[in-house]
Scaffold this motif. Structure first.
Motif, PDB file in Angstrom:
ATOM      1  N   ILE A 105      33.707  46.840  76.072  1.00  0.00           N
ATOM      2  CA  ILE A 105      33.824  47.051  77.892  1.00  0.00           C
ATOM      3  C   ILE A 105      34.858  47.991  78.492  1.00  0.00           C
ATOM      4  CG2 ILE A 105      34.365  46.397  80.146  1.00  0.00           C
ATOM      5  CD1 ILE A 105      32.059  44.117  79.036  1.00  0.00           C
ATOM      6  N   VAL A 106      36.274  47.287  77.490  1.00  0.00           N
ATOM      7  CA  VAL A 106      37.510  47.503  77.953  1.00  0.00           C
ATOM      8  C   VAL A 106      37.585  49.310  76.809  1.00  0.00           C
ATOM      9  CG1 VAL A 106      40.101  47.583  76.864  1.00  0.00           C
ATOM     10  CG2 VAL A 106      39.134  45.661  77.998  1.00  0.00           C
ATOM     11  N   TYR A 107      36.967  49.591  76.297  1.00  0.00           N
ATOM     12  CA  TYR A 107      37.484  50.160  75.334  1.00  0.00           C
ATOM     13  C   TYR A 107      36.472  51.458  75.908  1.00  0.00           C
ATOM     14  CZ  TYR A 107      37.140  54.517  72.021  1.00  0.00           C
ATOM     15  OH  TYR A 107      37.677  55.814  71.260  1.00  0.00           O
ATOM     16  N   MET A 108      35.780  50.975  76.602  1.00  0.00           N
ATOM     17  CA  MET A 108      34.248  52.309  77.503  1.00  0.00           C
ATOM     18  C   MET A 108      35.516  52.429  78.418  1.00  0.00           C
ATOM     19  SD  MET A 108      30.878  51.149  79.343  1.00  0.00           S
ATOM     20  CE  MET A 108      32.165  50.158  80.608  1.00  0.00           C
ATOM     21  N   ILE A 109      36.250  51.505  79.202  1.00  0.00           N
ATOM     22  CA  ILE A 109      36.664  51.907  80.681  1.00  0.00           C
ATOM     23  C   ILE A 109      37.671  53.130  80.073  1.00  0.00           C
ATOM     24  CG2 ILE A 109      38.486  51.087  82.321  1.00  0.00           C
ATOM     25  CD1 ILE A 109      36.750  48.538  82.137  1.00  0.00           C
ATOM     26  N   ILE A 110      38.906  52.590  78.990  1.00  0.00           N
ATOM     27  CA  ILE A 110      39.407  53.509  78.807  1.00  0.00           C
ATOM     28  C   ILE A 110      39.330  55.017  77.907  1.00  0.00           C
ATOM     29  CG2 ILE A 110      41.156  52.046  78.145  1.00  0.00           C
ATOM     30  CD1 ILE A 110      40.611  52.660  75.195  1.00  0.00           C
ATOM     31  N   PHE A 111      37.860  55.009  77.697  1.00  0.00           N
ATOM     32  CA  PHE A 111      37.520  56.108  77.211  1.00  0.00           C
ATOM     33  C   PHE A 111      37.111  57.522  78.692  1.00  0.00           C
ATOM     34  CE2 PHE A 111      33.975  58.891  75.260  1.00  0.00           C
ATOM     35  CZ  PHE A 111      34.491  59.454  73.647  1.00  0.00           C
ATOM     36  N   VAL A 112      35.986  56.442  79.084  1.00  0.00           N
ATOM     37  CA  VAL A 112      35.982  57.444  79.865  1.00  0.00           C
ATOM     38  C   VAL A 112      37.090  57.903  80.991  1.00  0.00           C
ATOM     39  CG1 VAL A 112      33.602  56.811  79.916  1.00  0.00           C
ATOM     40  CG2 VAL A 112      34.069  55.483  81.031  1.00  0.00           C
ATOM     41  N   SER A 113      38.076  56.810  81.263  1.00  0.00           N
ATOM     42  CA  SER A 113      39.149  57.657  81.993  1.00  0.00           C
ATOM     43  C   SER A 113      40.417  58.592  81.190  1.00  0.00           C
ATOM     44  CB  SER A 113      40.606  56.343  81.627  1.00  0.00           C
ATOM     45  OG  SER A 113      39.827  55.078  82.228  1.00  0.00           O
ATOM     46  N   HIS A 114      40.008  58.235  80.269  1.00  0.00           N
ATOM     47  CA  HIS A 114      40.699  60.261  79.273  1.00  0.00           C
ATOM     48  C   HIS A 114      39.738  60.151  78.051  1.00  0.00           C
ATOM     49  CE1 HIS A 114      43.431  63.366  78.615  1.00  0.00           C
ATOM     50  NE2 HIS A 114      43.832  62.778  79.588  1.00  0.00           N
ATOM     51  N   PHE A 115      39.421  61.419  77.861  1.00  0.00           N
ATOM     52  CA  PHE A 115      38.719  61.338  76.377  1.00  0.00           C
ATOM     53  C   PHE A 115      40.126  61.648  74.862  1.00  0.00           C
ATOM     54  CE2 PHE A 115      34.835  63.433  79.118  1.00  0.00           C
ATOM     55  CZ  PHE A 115      34.128  62.390  79.152  1.00  0.00           C
ATOM     56  N   SER A 116      40.698  62.230  75.452  1.00  0.00           N
ATOM     57  CA  SER A 116      41.767  61.744  74.414  1.00  0.00           C
ATOM     58  C   SER A 116      41.528  60.392  73.653  1.00  0.00           C
ATOM     59  CB  SER A 116      43.536  61.844  74.825  1.00  0.00           C
ATOM     60  OG  SER A 116      43.578  61.278  75.404  1.00  0.00           O
ATOM     61  N   THR A 117      41.806  59.802  74.534  1.00  0.00           N
ATOM     62  CA  THR A 117      41.014  57.633  73.452  1.00  0.00           C
ATOM     63  C   THR A 117      40.141  58.961  72.574  1.00  0.00           C
ATOM     64  OG1 THR A 117      40.877  57.902  75.881  1.00  0.00           O
ATOM     65  CG2 THR A 117      40.764  56.102  73.967  1.00  0.00           C
ATOM     66  N   ILE A 118      39.491  59.771  72.330  1.00  0.00           N
ATOM     67  CA  ILE A 118      38.457  59.686  70.953  1.00  0.00           C
ATOM     68  C   ILE A 118      39.243  59.544  69.383  1.00  0.00           C
ATOM     69  CG2 ILE A 118      38.622  62.595  70.537  1.00  0.00           C
ATOM     70  CD1 ILE A 118      35.716  62.871  70.218  1.00  0.00           C
ATOM     71  N   PHE A 119      40.846  59.648  70.139  1.00  0.00           N
ATOM     72  CA  PHE A 119      40.998  59.137  68.458  1.00  0.00           C
ATOM     73  C   PHE A 119      41.013  57.934  67.844  1.00  0.00           C
ATOM     74  CE2 PHE A 119      44.783  58.142  71.011  1.00  0.00           C
ATOM     75  CZ  PHE A 119      45.740  57.184  70.308  1.00  0.00           C
ATOM     76  N   THR A 120      40.734  57.269  68.745  1.00  0.00           N
ATOM     77  CA  THR A 120      40.653  55.532  68.533  1.00  0.00           C
ATOM     78  C   THR A 120      39.151  55.653  67.901  1.00  0.00           C
ATOM     79  OG1 THR A 120      40.514  55.068  70.339  1.00  0.00           O
ATOM     80  CG2 THR A 120      42.925  55.119  69.595  1.00  0.00           C
ATOM     81  N   LEU A 121      38.321  56.446  68.327  1.00  0.00           N
ATOM     82  CA  LEU A 121      36.941  55.958  67.794  1.00  0.00           C
ATOM     83  C   LEU A 121      35.874  55.558  67.439  1.00  0.00           C
ATOM     84  CD1 LEU A 121      34.046  56.345  69.282  1.00  0.00           C
ATOM     85  CD2 LEU A 121      33.888  58.664  69.133  1.00  0.00           C
ATOM     86  N   PRO A 122      36.974  55.843  65.614  1.00  0.00           N
ATOM     87  CA  PRO A 122      36.102  55.618  64.708  1.00  0.00           C
ATOM     88  C   PRO A 122      36.981  53.998  64.328  1.00  0.00           C
ATOM     89  CG  PRO A 122      37.450  57.600  64.114  1.00  0.00           C
ATOM     90  CD  PRO A 122      37.687  57.521  66.030  1.00  0.00           C
ATOM     91  N   ALA A 123      37.797  54.017  64.828  1.00  0.00           N
ATOM     92  CA  ALA A 123      38.126  51.878  65.121  1.00  0.00           C
ATOM     93  C   ALA A 123      36.787  51.646  66.082  1.00  0.00           C
ATOM     94  CB  ALA A 123      39.830  51.943  65.660  1.00  0.00           C
ATOM     95  N   PHE A 124      37.057  52.113  67.170  1.00  0.00           N
ATOM     96  CA  PHE A 124      35.703  50.984  67.824  1.00  0.00           C
ATOM     97  C   PHE A 124      34.447  50.786  67.146  1.00  0.00           C
ATOM     98  CE2 PHE A 124      32.493  51.898  71.219  1.00  0.00           C
ATOM     99  CZ  PHE A 124      33.261  50.084  71.806  1.00  0.00           C
ATOM    100  N   LEU A 125      34.379  52.145  67.095  1.00  0.00           N
ATOM    101  CA  LEU A 125      32.692  52.505  65.959  1.00  0.00           C
ATOM    102  C   LEU A 125      32.691  51.094  64.938  1.00  0.00           C
ATOM    103  CD1 LEU A 125      31.863  55.819  65.816  1.00  0.00           C
ATOM    104  CD2 LEU A 125      30.627  54.579  67.230  1.00  0.00           C
ATOM    105  N   LEU A 126      33.852  50.895  64.389  1.00  0.00           N
ATOM    106  CA  LEU A 126      33.660  50.082  62.737  1.00  0.00           C
ATOM    107  C   LEU A 126      33.618  48.431  63.539  1.00  0.00           C
ATOM    108  CD1 LEU A 126      34.283  48.785  59.496  1.00  0.00           C
ATOM    109  CD2 LEU A 126      36.617  48.944  61.349  1.00  0.00           C
ATOM    110  N   LEU A 127      34.314  48.495  64.829  1.00  0.00           N
ATOM    111  CA  LEU A 127      34.472  46.877  65.423  1.00  0.00           C
ATOM    112  C   LEU A 127      32.619  47.051  66.242  1.00  0.00           C
ATOM    113  CD1 LEU A 127      35.715  44.951  67.220  1.00  0.00           C
ATOM    114  CD2 LEU A 127      35.705  46.340  69.289  1.00  0.00           C
ATOM    115  N   ILE A 128      31.810  48.037  66.463  1.00  0.00           N
ATOM    116  CA  ILE A 128      30.562  47.531  66.397  1.00  0.00           C
ATOM    117  C   ILE A 128      29.879  47.747  65.458  1.00  0.00           C
ATOM    118  CG2 ILE A 128      28.928  49.017  67.356  1.00  0.00           C
ATOM    119  CD1 ILE A 128      30.654  48.271  69.656  1.00  0.00           C
ATOM    120  N   ILE A 129      30.033  48.003  64.288  1.00  0.00           N
ATOM    121  CA  ILE A 129      28.864  48.097  63.240  1.00  0.00           C
ATOM    122  C   ILE A 129      29.180  46.694  62.755  1.00  0.00           C
ATOM    123  CG2 ILE A 129      29.080  48.436  61.101  1.00  0.00           C
ATOM    124  CD1 ILE A 129      29.257  51.175  61.253  1.00  0.00           C
ATOM    125  N   HIS A 130      30.454  46.216  62.431  1.00  0.00           N
ATOM    126  CA  HIS A 130      30.575  44.935  62.352  1.00  0.00           C
ATOM    127  C   HIS A 130      30.110  43.777  63.286  1.00  0.00           C
ATOM    128  CE1 HIS A 130      33.072  41.219  61.508  1.00  0.00           C
ATOM    129  NE2 HIS A 130      33.634  41.693  60.364  1.00  0.00           N
TER     130      HIS A 130
END
Length: 656
Positions: A236-261
């Motif tokens: 939920i926190v990551y969703m909020i920061i991503f839609v706050s500012h798309f520059s957060t995309i640099f952390t997207l691979p780490a978030f996807l790993l969290l989702i997969i795990h």
């Protein structure tokens, strides 16, 4: 343990080196250590105060006791009863808000924060929704709540919103970054040490939400990898920061790993997995809509993540750029650098799971990628803020590694305790520099001297600040000086029209006509010089038109306005045509003025002042019915409009 004791002095020596660098940096000449040489720009008493505070940090027992006291106070707060905790939270929030208000609102060089304030006046469609949708929407909503209630203006509402975010962050930090069981290490102080720079300086208007959210997301994610708890909250926190500012995309691979795990974790509740899916869907939908479908009020824009701002063949491995990245680390990843010797020497990454290691590597890799590729303007003081969240990534990784290294924290308690305090001290000195307008300007100019042609945009920005916030005529001279530096580095005619704009300010500041003529000549000189580089430059023709008006040569002013309209985009014309109509009125050419006002309404039927001016023209021409018609049109379109009372009075006079 014996092996640890054999190396016990090395981390301390490394931290002492940082402290010495902080103290002696003002005396190193023009060295490119802008990430730590804050004392250089403070008055002598400021240097003495911060040097004394630094010495205190190294006195045996001081740093340890400060960390232990912070942990003790935080534990008491967390263990308070429900009512007491609510009251304490309210008190902490109010005090935090006041501190932020006191220091934050006196901090200068806010760059895009000023732009965001202006955009609130333009309307919802003009906000930068293509890159920061949630942040823009929140600012817009807050402004349209407080403005009617308290009359709060656009920039004031942004500052207050920032202070509210600051108070909220303090409460979140108290409740989320819980104290370590071992003495001498306070995660709360460690997090606050990287936060001072972000909250008290820069465009906190755009990046505070992602800074707060990113630190919490990393903390919760590591908590999940360690204990299996916190997955849904992290999503939920990551969703909020991503839609706050798309520059957060640099952390997207780490978030996807969290989702997969999480999906592979058979012990994780289905509802938590669904939270991850919903977060991904919302993020994708918002990104696709605002990146590819949404069209701002000012037309289509192309949004890229790898922006090439430099004019001189920028290379990501340029030594100057790499040194700028080091300075960014010095400024926003100080704790990580201070603890680096401990992390590497004792291979602290071995204390975390394989999944947590990969997660940390993806975060670090994304942050480095952002620093290397996204925006080569790191050296500009006005652009540091985008990279503080990237710097915070490394600090949060270091904090987690230290939390897992219980034995090492016990052995290196003094060094680690001191390392926690130094970022607080460094960021405080940085806040002090930027709290004073003159020292903040000096620091800005100091940085820009190292960037050759890359500095042109920075000099333009600094010139803009001198012009916008000028306190005296010397500031206007400094504005011209910086615009000239920008032009010398990169012959962009825009910098010449910027100089013309300063002379326009000069003209409107003097009453001596003999001096005013000099300013008119300068406006014309730099505008015409700009046209030698670009003969379709709208601003140059605008300033030439104004200069002609100042000379009372209204026919020539109209000729220049013809050139403006030849090159100006149609959607930008209504406001300019309104000023052009004013020239016709000064010439008593009411027929031409009428045509301009009618053309304005053709382009923008919501341009309220045009209805009023047409009403006035028709009233003076004796065309009473037409005058009533256009004044009524104004009231119909704007029943609560700014000029309602004036229009109603005019209508009463026309009818009776």
């Amino acid at each position: 343990m014996n092996n640890l004791k054999a190396h016990i002095s090395f981390p301390s020596l490394w931290i002492i080196l940082f402290g010495l660098l902080f103290i002696i940096s003002p005396f190193l000449g023009d060295v490119r250590l802008w990430g730590i040489n804050h004392l250089r720009f403070l008055a002598d008493y400021g240097k003495i105060v911060f040097t004394g505070l630094l010495v205190l940090c190294f006195i045996p027992g001081i740093a340890e006791n400060i960390n232990d006291t912070a942990n003790s106070i935080q534990r008491k707060y967390l263990r308070s009863g429900a009512i007491k905790k609510i009251l304490l939270s309210a008190l902490i929030f109010v005090v935090s808000f006041l501190v932020f208000y006191l220091f934050r609102n006196a901090t200068h060089l806010l760059g895009d924060g000023l732009l965001r304030g202006d955009e609130l006046d333009y309307g919802f469609g003009y906000l930068p929704l293509s890159t920061e949708p949630l942040t823009s929407i929140l600012h817009y909503s807050f402004y349209h709540i407080v403005n009617p209630l308290f009359g709060m203006q656009n920039h004031a509402s942004i500052q207050i919103f920032s202070c509210l975010l600051g108070g909220t962050f303090i409460l979140l930090a108290l409740n989320i970054f819980k104290p370590s069981r071992e003495k001498g290490f306070s995660p709360l102080l460690a997090v606050l040490g990287i936060s001072g720079i972000q909250f008290f300086f820069g465009y906190v208007e755009s990046y505070t939400i992602i800074f707060i959210g990113l630190t919490i997301f990393i903390w919760l994610s590591f908590k999940y990898f360690s204990s299996g708890r916190g997955f849904a909250a992290a999503c939920i926190v990551y969703m909020i920061i991503f839609v706050s500012h798309f520059s957060t995309i640099f952390t997207l691979p780490a978030f996807l790993l969290l989702i997969i795990h999480g999906f592979r974790n058979s012990e994780l509740k289905i509802s938590h997995k669904l939270t991850g899916i919903v977060s991904l869907v919302i993020m994708a939908a918002v990104f696709i809509y605002f990146h590819y479908i949404f069209t701002p009020a000012f037309g289509d824009i192309e949004v890229k993540f790898l922006l090439s701002f430099t004019p001189d063949g920028y290379w990501v491995l340029d030594p100057g750029h790499l040194l700028d990245i080091l300075n960014n680390f010095l400024m926003s990843s100080t704790l990580f650098l201070l603890l680096l010797t401990v992390i590497v020497k004792y291979k602290l990454w071995n204390n975390i799971s394989v999944s947590a290691k990969i997660f940390a590597l993806l975060l670090a890799g994304g942050a480095l990628g952002l620093l290397l590729l996204l925006d080569p303007k790191i050296g500009f003081a006005r652009d540091w803020d985008l990279f503080v969240p990237a710097g915070a990534v490394f600090v949060m990784i270091a904090i987690h590694l230290m939390r897992k290294a219980k034995e090492i924290k016990a052995v290196h308690r003094k060094a680690i305790s001191t390392a926690v305090l130094l970022p607080l001290l460094f960021s405080s000195s940085y806040i002090a520099v930027n709290h004073n307008l003159e020292s903040s300007y000096q620091r800005f100019e100091y940085i820009l001297q190292f960037h050759s042609r890359r500095s042109a945009f920075g000099y333009e920005s600094l010139g803009g600040h001198y012009k916008r916030f000028y306190r005296n005529k010397e500031d206007l001279q400094r504005a011209i000086k910086n615009y000239k530096k920008a032009f010398d580095l990169l012959e962009n005619p825009r910098y010449l029209t910027n100089i013309a704009s300063v002379y326009d300010v000069y003209f409107n500041s003097y009453t001596d006509q003999s001096i005013s003529r000099i300013f008119i000549d300068s406006i014309e000189y730099y505008s015409k010089k700009a046209l030698q580089y670009n003969d379709s430059l709208v601003n140059a023709y605008e300033y030439l038109s104004m200069a002609s008006m100042y000379r009372n040569d209204l026919k020539r002013a109209i000729q220049y306005t013809d050139k403006v309209l030849e090159f100006m985009d149609t959607e930008d014309q209504p406001e300019f045509r309104f000023r052009r109509a004013g020239i016709f009125l000064r010439m008593d050419d009411y027929a031409s003025a009428e045509k301009e006002f009618l053309k304005i309404l053709e382009l923008d039927p919501d341009f309220g002042r045009a209805y009023i001016m047409l009403g006035s023209i028709y009233r003076m021409a004796g065309q009473r019915e037409k005058a009533i018609q256009y004044l009524n049109k104004y009231l119909k379109r704007f029943p609560e409009g700014e000029f309602r009372e004036e229009v109603e009075n005019n209508l009463r006079n026309l009818r009776y």
